[in-house]
Write an enzyme that holds these catalytic residues in place. Structure first.
Site, PDB file in Angstrom:
ATOM      1  N   ASN A 135      33.848  49.412  30.492  1.00 53.22           N
ATOM      2  CA  ASN A 135      34.610  50.659  30.670  1.00 53.22           C
ATOM      3  C   ASN A 135      36.115  50.459  30.631  1.00 53.22           C
ATOM      4  O   ASN A 135      36.859  51.041  31.415  1.00 53.22           O
ATOM      5  CB  ASN A 135      34.207  51.359  31.981  1.00 53.22           C
ATOM      6  CG  ASN A 135      34.802  52.757  32.076  1.00 53.22           C
ATOM      7  OD1 ASN A 135      35.044  53.398  31.047  1.00 53.22           O
ATOM      8  ND2 ASN A 135      35.079  53.224  33.281  1.00 53.22           N
ATOM      9  N   HIS A 161      37.620  48.798  22.474  1.00 53.88           N
ATOM     10  CA  HIS A 161      37.309  49.454  23.748  1.00 53.88           C
ATOM     11  C   HIS A 161      35.820  49.232  24.000  1.00 53.88           C
ATOM     12  O   HIS A 161      34.974  49.646  23.212  1.00 53.88           O
ATOM     13  CB  HIS A 161      37.643  50.945  23.700  1.00 53.88           C
ATOM     14  CG  HIS A 161      37.477  51.595  25.037  1.00 53.88           C
ATOM     15  ND1 HIS A 161      38.516  51.750  25.935  1.00 53.88           N
ATOM     16  CD2 HIS A 161      36.375  52.085  25.655  1.00 53.88           C
ATOM     17  CE1 HIS A 161      38.065  52.317  27.031  1.00 53.88           C
ATOM     18  NE2 HIS A 161      36.776  52.542  26.893  1.00 53.88           N
ATOM     19  N   CYS A 162      35.489  48.573  25.119  1.00 59.35           N
ATOM     20  CA  CYS A 162      34.101  48.167  25.366  1.00 59.35           C
ATOM     21  C   CYS A 162      33.460  49.063  26.431  1.00 59.35           C
ATOM     22  O   CYS A 162      33.915  49.070  27.582  1.00 59.35           O
ATOM     23  CB  CYS A 162      34.068  46.709  25.814  1.00 59.35           C
ATOM     24  SG  CYS A 162      32.414  46.145  26.223  1.00 59.35           S
ATOM     25  N   PRO A 163      32.420  49.830  26.085  1.00 64.64           N
ATOM     26  CA  PRO A 163      31.789  50.699  27.089  1.00 64.64           C
ATOM     27  C   PRO A 163      31.108  49.913  28.204  1.00 64.64           C
ATOM     28  O   PRO A 163      30.986  50.417  29.319  1.00 64.64           O
ATOM     29  CB  PRO A 163      30.756  51.492  26.278  1.00 64.64           C
ATOM     30  CG  PRO A 163      30.551  50.711  25.032  1.00 64.64           C
ATOM     31  CD  PRO A 163      31.810  49.952  24.766  1.00 64.64           C
TER      32      PRO A 163
END
Ligand SMILES: [Zn+2]
Ligand SMILES: [Zn+2]
Length: 331
Positions: A161, A156-158
Protein backbone atom coordinates in the site's frame (compact mmCIF):
# COMPACT_ATOMS: atom_id res chain seq x y z
CA UNK A 1 -23.13 17.40 -0.80
CA UNK A 2 -20.57 16.66 -3.54
CA UNK A 3 -17.56 17.60 -1.37
CA UNK A 4 -18.63 15.36 1.54
CA UNK A 5 -19.50 12.57 -0.92
CA UNK A 6 -16.02 12.97 -2.42
CA UNK A 7 -14.29 12.76 0.96
CA UNK A 8 -16.49 9.77 1.87
CA UNK A 9 -15.42 7.94 -1.33
CA UNK A 10 -11.78 8.85 -0.65
CA UNK A 11 -12.06 7.51 2.93
CA UNK A 12 -13.58 4.20 1.76
CA UNK A 13 -10.96 3.90 -1.01
CA UNK A 14 -8.15 4.52 1.48
CA UNK A 15 -9.52 1.84 3.81
CA UNK A 16 -9.90 -0.55 0.84
CA UNK A 17 -6.24 -0.10 -0.08
CA UNK A 18 -5.23 -1.70 3.23
CA UNK A 19 -7.05 -4.97 2.41
CA UNK A 20 -4.00 -6.63 0.73
CA UNK A 21 -1.80 -5.66 3.74
CA UNK A 22 -4.38 -7.09 6.16
CA UNK A 23 -4.58 -10.25 4.02
CA UNK A 24 -0.77 -10.75 4.03
CA UNK A 25 -0.59 -10.07 7.80
CA UNK A 26 -3.44 -12.58 8.37
CA UNK A 27 -1.67 -15.25 6.30
CA UNK A 28 1.56 -14.59 8.26
CA UNK A 29 -0.24 -15.02 11.61
CA UNK A 30 -1.86 -18.25 10.44
CA UNK A 31 1.54 -19.54 9.20
CA UNK A 32 3.06 -18.65 12.58
CA UNK A 33 0.34 -20.65 14.37
CA UNK A 34 0.34 -23.63 11.99
CA UNK A 35 4.12 -24.03 11.73
CA UNK A 36 4.54 -23.92 15.52
CA UNK A 37 1.51 -25.78 16.84
CA UNK A 38 0.53 -28.08 13.98
CA UNK A 39 4.06 -28.93 12.81
CA UNK A 40 6.90 -28.33 15.32
CA UNK A 41 5.09 -29.16 18.58
CA UNK A 42 2.72 -31.83 17.19
CA UNK A 43 4.53 -33.67 14.43
CA UNK A 44 8.26 -33.39 15.24
CA UNK A 45 9.45 -35.95 17.81
CA UNK A 46 13.14 -35.09 18.32
CA UNK A 47 13.87 -32.23 20.78
CA UNK A 48 16.99 -31.20 18.85
CA UNK A 49 15.00 -30.99 15.61
CA UNK A 50 12.32 -28.94 17.35
CA UNK A 51 14.88 -26.39 18.63
CA UNK A 52 16.61 -26.12 15.23
CA UNK A 53 13.32 -25.71 13.36
CA UNK A 54 12.07 -23.18 15.92
CA UNK A 55 15.21 -21.02 15.65
CA UNK A 56 15.43 -21.21 11.85
CA UNK A 57 11.76 -20.45 11.27
CA UNK A 58 11.51 -17.58 13.76
CA UNK A 59 14.70 -15.91 12.54
CA UNK A 60 13.39 -15.82 8.95
CA UNK A 61 9.87 -14.92 10.05
CA UNK A 62 11.01 -11.94 12.18
CA UNK A 63 13.35 -10.62 9.47
CA UNK A 64 10.56 -11.01 6.90
CA UNK A 65 7.98 -9.10 8.98
CA UNK A 66 10.52 -6.43 9.96
CA UNK A 67 11.38 -5.80 6.27
CA UNK A 68 7.70 -5.89 5.29
CA UNK A 69 6.61 -3.28 7.83
CA UNK A 70 9.67 -1.09 7.11
CA UNK A 71 8.62 -1.12 3.44
CA UNK A 72 5.06 -0.13 4.34
CA UNK A 73 5.71 2.51 6.99
CA UNK A 74 8.81 4.29 5.65
CA UNK A 75 7.33 7.63 4.54
CA UNK A 76 7.47 8.55 0.85
CA UNK A 77 9.83 11.55 0.69
CA UNK A 78 8.82 14.28 -1.80
CA UNK A 79 11.43 16.07 -3.95
CA UNK A 80 13.30 18.78 -1.97
CA UNK A 81 11.83 22.30 -1.91
CA UNK A 82 14.63 23.55 -4.18
CA UNK A 83 12.80 21.78 -7.02
CA UNK A 84 9.63 23.84 -6.48
CA UNK A 85 9.19 26.51 -9.12
CA UNK A 86 8.63 30.06 -7.91
CA UNK A 87 5.44 32.13 -8.35
CA UNK A 88 7.33 34.29 -10.83
CA UNK A 89 8.10 31.22 -12.99
CA UNK A 90 4.46 30.06 -12.72
CA UNK A 91 3.38 33.46 -14.05
CA UNK A 92 5.86 33.20 -16.91
CA UNK A 93 4.56 29.71 -17.74
CA UNK A 94 1.04 31.15 -17.94
CA UNK A 95 2.15 33.48 -20.73
CA UNK A 96 4.09 30.83 -22.71
CA UNK A 97 2.05 29.66 -25.69
CA UNK A 98 3.93 26.57 -26.82
CA UNK A 99 5.98 23.67 -25.43
CA UNK A 100 9.43 24.99 -26.49
CA UNK A 101 8.68 28.32 -24.76
CA UNK A 102 7.67 26.46 -21.57
CA UNK A 103 10.86 24.41 -21.81
CA UNK A 104 13.01 27.55 -22.19
CA UNK A 105 11.50 29.02 -19.00
CA UNK A 106 12.03 25.77 -17.05
CA UNK A 107 15.56 25.38 -18.44
CA UNK A 108 16.44 28.88 -17.25
CA UNK A 109 15.03 28.09 -13.79
CA UNK A 110 17.01 24.82 -13.56
CA UNK A 111 20.20 26.61 -14.63
CA UNK A 112 19.70 29.57 -12.28
CA UNK A 113 18.96 27.40 -9.23
CA UNK A 114 21.65 24.87 -10.20
CA UNK A 115 19.42 21.81 -9.97
CA UNK A 116 21.17 18.52 -10.78
CA UNK A 117 18.74 17.54 -13.55
CA UNK A 118 20.03 15.37 -16.39
CA UNK A 119 16.97 13.38 -17.48
CA UNK A 120 14.49 14.93 -19.91
CA UNK A 121 11.11 13.88 -21.25
CA UNK A 122 10.78 12.07 -24.58
CA UNK A 123 10.71 15.43 -26.44
CA UNK A 124 14.02 16.40 -24.85
CA UNK A 125 12.32 18.92 -22.52
CA UNK A 126 12.80 19.51 -18.80
CA UNK A 127 10.48 17.22 -16.78
CA UNK A 128 8.02 19.27 -14.77
CA UNK A 129 5.07 18.16 -12.62
CA UNK A 130 2.19 20.68 -12.78
CA UNK A 131 0.36 18.90 -9.91
CA UNK A 132 3.27 19.35 -7.48
CA UNK A 133 4.63 22.54 -9.13
CA UNK A 134 8.08 21.00 -9.04
CA UNK A 135 10.81 20.13 -11.50
CA UNK A 136 11.04 16.33 -11.40
CA UNK A 137 14.42 15.15 -10.06
CA UNK A 138 16.16 12.44 -12.10
CA UNK A 139 14.36 9.08 -11.70
CA UNK A 140 11.36 10.68 -9.92
CA UNK A 141 7.78 10.20 -11.16
CA UNK A 142 4.39 11.43 -10.06
CA UNK A 143 2.31 8.65 -8.43
CA UNK A 144 -1.43 9.17 -8.75
CA UNK A 145 -2.13 6.83 -5.78
CA UNK A 146 0.24 8.70 -3.43
CA UNK A 147 -0.70 12.00 -5.12
CA UNK A 148 2.85 13.31 -5.16
CA UNK A 149 6.14 13.05 -6.99
CA UNK A 150 8.17 10.14 -5.66
CA UNK A 151 11.98 9.91 -5.62
CA UNK A 152 13.49 7.06 -7.67
CA UNK A 153 10.02 5.73 -8.39
CA UNK A 154 9.92 1.97 -8.97
CA UNK A 155 6.21 1.10 -8.89
CA UNK A 156 3.16 1.52 -6.66
CA UNK A 157 2.71 -1.83 -4.89
CA UNK A 158 -0.78 -2.73 -3.57
CA UNK A 159 0.73 -5.46 -1.32
CA UNK A 160 2.52 -2.80 0.73
CA UNK A 161 0.00 0.00 0.00
CA UNK A 162 2.72 2.48 -0.92
CA UNK A 163 5.20 3.32 -3.61
CA UNK A 164 8.36 1.28 -3.86
CA UNK A 165 10.84 4.13 -4.13
CA UNK A 166 14.26 5.42 -3.12
CA UNK A 167 13.40 5.48 0.61
CA UNK A 168 12.11 1.91 0.97
CA UNK A 169 13.67 0.02 -1.93
CA UNK A 170 16.24 -1.73 0.28
CA UNK A 171 13.48 -2.90 2.63
CA UNK A 172 11.39 -4.11 -0.30
CA UNK A 173 14.33 -6.21 -1.58
CA UNK A 174 14.86 -7.68 1.91
CA UNK A 175 11.11 -8.38 2.17
CA UNK A 176 11.36 -10.43 -1.06
CA UNK A 177 14.62 -12.05 0.06
CA UNK A 178 13.42 -13.19 3.50
CA UNK A 179 9.96 -14.07 2.15
CA UNK A 180 11.52 -16.32 -0.50
CA UNK A 181 13.84 -18.06 1.99
CA UNK A 182 11.04 -18.43 4.55
CA UNK A 183 8.93 -20.23 1.94
CA UNK A 184 11.91 -22.34 0.84
CA UNK A 185 12.58 -23.27 4.49
CA UNK A 186 8.91 -24.23 4.89
CA UNK A 187 8.93 -26.32 1.71
CA UNK A 188 12.10 -28.23 2.62
CA UNK A 189 11.12 -28.93 6.24
CA UNK A 190 7.52 -29.86 5.38
CA UNK A 191 8.43 -32.07 2.42
CA UNK A 192 8.72 -35.28 4.43
CA UNK A 193 5.41 -34.86 6.38
CA UNK A 194 3.75 -33.77 3.10
CA UNK A 195 4.79 -37.04 1.39
CA UNK A 196 3.60 -39.21 4.31
CA UNK A 197 0.24 -37.35 4.47
CA UNK A 198 -0.11 -37.78 0.71
CA UNK A 199 0.38 -41.55 1.14
CA UNK A 200 -1.84 -42.10 4.22
CA UNK A 201 -3.64 -39.26 6.02
CA UNK A 202 -4.27 -40.13 9.68
CA UNK A 203 -4.70 -37.01 11.84
CA UNK A 204 -6.98 -33.95 12.01
CA UNK A 205 -4.04 -31.50 11.64
CA UNK A 206 -2.91 -33.10 8.39
CA UNK A 207 -5.07 -30.84 6.23
CA UNK A 208 -3.45 -27.78 7.84
CA UNK A 209 0.04 -29.20 7.18
CA UNK A 210 -0.93 -29.91 3.60
CA UNK A 211 -2.27 -26.38 3.21
CA UNK A 212 0.87 -24.90 4.84
CA UNK A 213 3.03 -26.74 2.28
CA UNK A 214 0.91 -25.48 -0.61
CA UNK A 215 0.92 -21.88 0.72
CA UNK A 216 4.74 -22.04 1.02
CA UNK A 217 5.00 -23.26 -2.57
CA UNK A 218 2.58 -20.70 -3.98
CA UNK A 219 4.02 -17.65 -2.19
CA UNK A 220 7.59 -18.96 -2.65
CA UNK A 221 7.20 -19.12 -6.42
CA UNK A 222 5.73 -15.59 -6.68
CA UNK A 223 8.38 -14.12 -4.36
CA UNK A 224 11.19 -15.95 -6.22
CA UNK A 225 10.12 -14.44 -9.57
CA UNK A 226 9.98 -10.93 -8.12
CA UNK A 227 13.17 -11.34 -6.09
CA UNK A 228 15.32 -12.53 -9.02
CA UNK A 229 13.83 -9.87 -11.31
CA UNK A 230 14.79 -7.15 -8.80
CA UNK A 231 18.27 -8.67 -8.33
CA UNK A 232 18.71 -8.22 -12.08
CA UNK A 233 17.42 -4.63 -11.85
CA UNK A 234 19.84 -3.79 -9.00
CA UNK A 235 22.73 -5.34 -10.94
CA UNK A 236 21.87 -2.96 -13.82
CA UNK A 237 20.94 -0.04 -11.52
CA UNK A 238 17.48 0.27 -13.07
CA UNK A 239 14.03 0.75 -11.61
CA UNK A 240 11.05 -1.27 -12.87
CA UNK A 241 9.68 1.72 -14.79
CA UNK A 242 13.10 2.33 -16.37
CA UNK A 243 12.97 -1.14 -17.98
CA UNK A 244 9.99 -0.02 -20.07
CA UNK A 245 10.84 3.69 -20.24
CA UNK A 246 14.65 4.15 -20.21
CA UNK A 247 16.01 7.45 -18.84
CA UNK A 248 16.10 10.08 -21.59
CA UNK A 249 19.38 11.99 -21.51
CA UNK A 250 20.62 14.83 -23.69
CA UNK A 251 21.48 12.39 -26.51
CA UNK A 252 18.36 10.23 -26.24
CA UNK A 253 17.18 7.21 -24.22
CA UNK A 254 19.88 5.28 -22.35
CA UNK A 255 19.02 1.98 -20.62
CA UNK A 256 22.28 1.85 -18.69
CA UNK A 257 22.40 5.52 -17.69
CA UNK A 258 23.17 4.70 -14.04
CA UNK A 259 25.12 1.45 -14.48
CA UNK A 260 28.26 1.87 -12.32
CA UNK A 261 29.35 -1.80 -12.30
CA UNK A 262 27.50 -4.63 -10.54
CA UNK A 263 29.13 -4.28 -7.09
CA UNK A 264 28.77 -0.47 -7.07
CA UNK A 265 25.14 -0.81 -8.19
CA UNK A 266 24.41 -3.08 -5.21
CA UNK A 267 26.16 -0.58 -2.93
CA UNK A 268 23.88 2.19 -4.22
CA UNK A 269 20.85 0.30 -2.87
CA UNK A 270 22.27 -1.62 0.10
CA UNK A 271 24.99 0.75 1.29
CA UNK A 272 28.78 0.90 1.64
CA UNK A 273 28.96 -1.30 4.74
CA UNK A 274 28.29 -4.92 3.81
CA UNK A 275 27.27 -5.93 7.36
CA UNK A 276 24.24 -3.63 6.98
CA UNK A 277 23.06 -5.28 3.76
CA UNK A 278 20.89 -8.04 5.34
CA UNK A 279 19.41 -5.77 8.04
CA UNK A 280 16.35 -3.59 7.28
CA UNK A 281 17.94 -0.35 8.52
CA UNK A 282 18.71 2.77 6.43
CA UNK A 283 21.95 2.42 4.45
CA UNK A 284 21.21 3.30 0.80
CA UNK A 285 23.64 5.78 -0.74
CA UNK A 286 22.60 9.27 -1.76
CA UNK A 287 19.81 11.76 -1.28
CA UNK A 288 17.35 10.30 -3.81
CA UNK A 289 17.42 13.47 -5.95
CA UNK A 290 20.84 13.14 -7.47
CA UNK A 291 22.37 9.97 -8.92
CA UNK A 292 25.85 9.41 -10.36
CA UNK A 293 25.78 8.63 -14.07
CA UNK A 294 27.65 5.81 -15.79
CA UNK A 295 31.05 7.13 -16.84
CA UNK A 296 30.13 7.05 -20.56
CA UNK A 297 27.30 9.51 -19.87
CA UNK A 298 28.95 11.48 -17.07
CA UNK A 299 31.65 12.78 -19.42
CA UNK A 300 29.02 14.65 -21.43
CA UNK A 301 28.10 16.66 -18.37
CA UNK A 302 31.60 17.40 -17.15
CA UNK A 303 32.90 19.68 -19.88
CA UNK A 304 31.80 22.99 -18.42
CA UNK A 305 31.55 24.71 -15.10
CA UNK A 306 28.09 24.88 -13.51
CA UNK A 307 26.30 26.36 -10.58
CA UNK A 308 25.12 23.44 -8.46
CA UNK A 309 23.00 23.02 -5.39
CA UNK A 310 23.73 20.70 -2.50
CA UNK A 311 20.42 18.91 -2.11
CA UNK A 312 21.23 17.86 1.46
CA UNK A 313 21.98 21.37 2.75
CA UNK A 314 20.44 23.65 0.14
CA UNK A 315 23.70 25.59 -0.26
CA UNK A 316 24.87 26.73 -3.66
CA UNK A 317 28.38 25.92 -4.88
CA UNK A 318 30.35 26.29 -8.08
CA UNK A 319 32.18 23.21 -9.30
CA UNK A 320 34.12 22.48 -12.43
CA UNK A 321 33.82 18.75 -12.84
CA UNK A 322 31.13 16.13 -12.75
CA UNK A 323 32.45 14.00 -9.92
CA UNK A 324 32.37 17.08 -7.68
CA UNK A 325 29.01 18.28 -8.89
CA UNK A 326 27.27 14.94 -8.58
CA UNK A 327 29.13 13.60 -5.61
CA UNK A 328 27.53 10.75 -3.69
CA UNK A 329 26.29 11.78 -0.28
CA UNK A 330 26.25 8.84 2.10
CA UNK A 331 23.41 8.80 4.64
ZN1 LIG B 1 4.04 15.41 -8.90
ZN1 LIG C 1 2.40 5.56 -4.95
Amino acid sequence: MPSSLGSCIRFVTNIGRWIPVVFVTGVCLWVLYAYNFVFIFSSVQSHVDRVLLFIGFHFLFIMFLWSYFMTIFTPVRPPPEQFRITDEVIQQLGTADNAPAVNDILKRFVRDVGLPVRTLDSRGHIRYCPRCDKIKPDRACHCSFCNQCVLKYDHHCPWVNTCVNFCNYKYFILFLFYGFFLCLFGLLTLLSPFISIWKHSTRGGDIELLFLFLVSGMFGLSLACLFFFHLYLIARNRSTIETVRPPFLENGPCKNAYHLGIFNNFKQVLGNQIWKWPIPIPSSIGSGSNFPLASSNASRYSSSSHNSIDIETGTKTVSSNNSERYRVIST
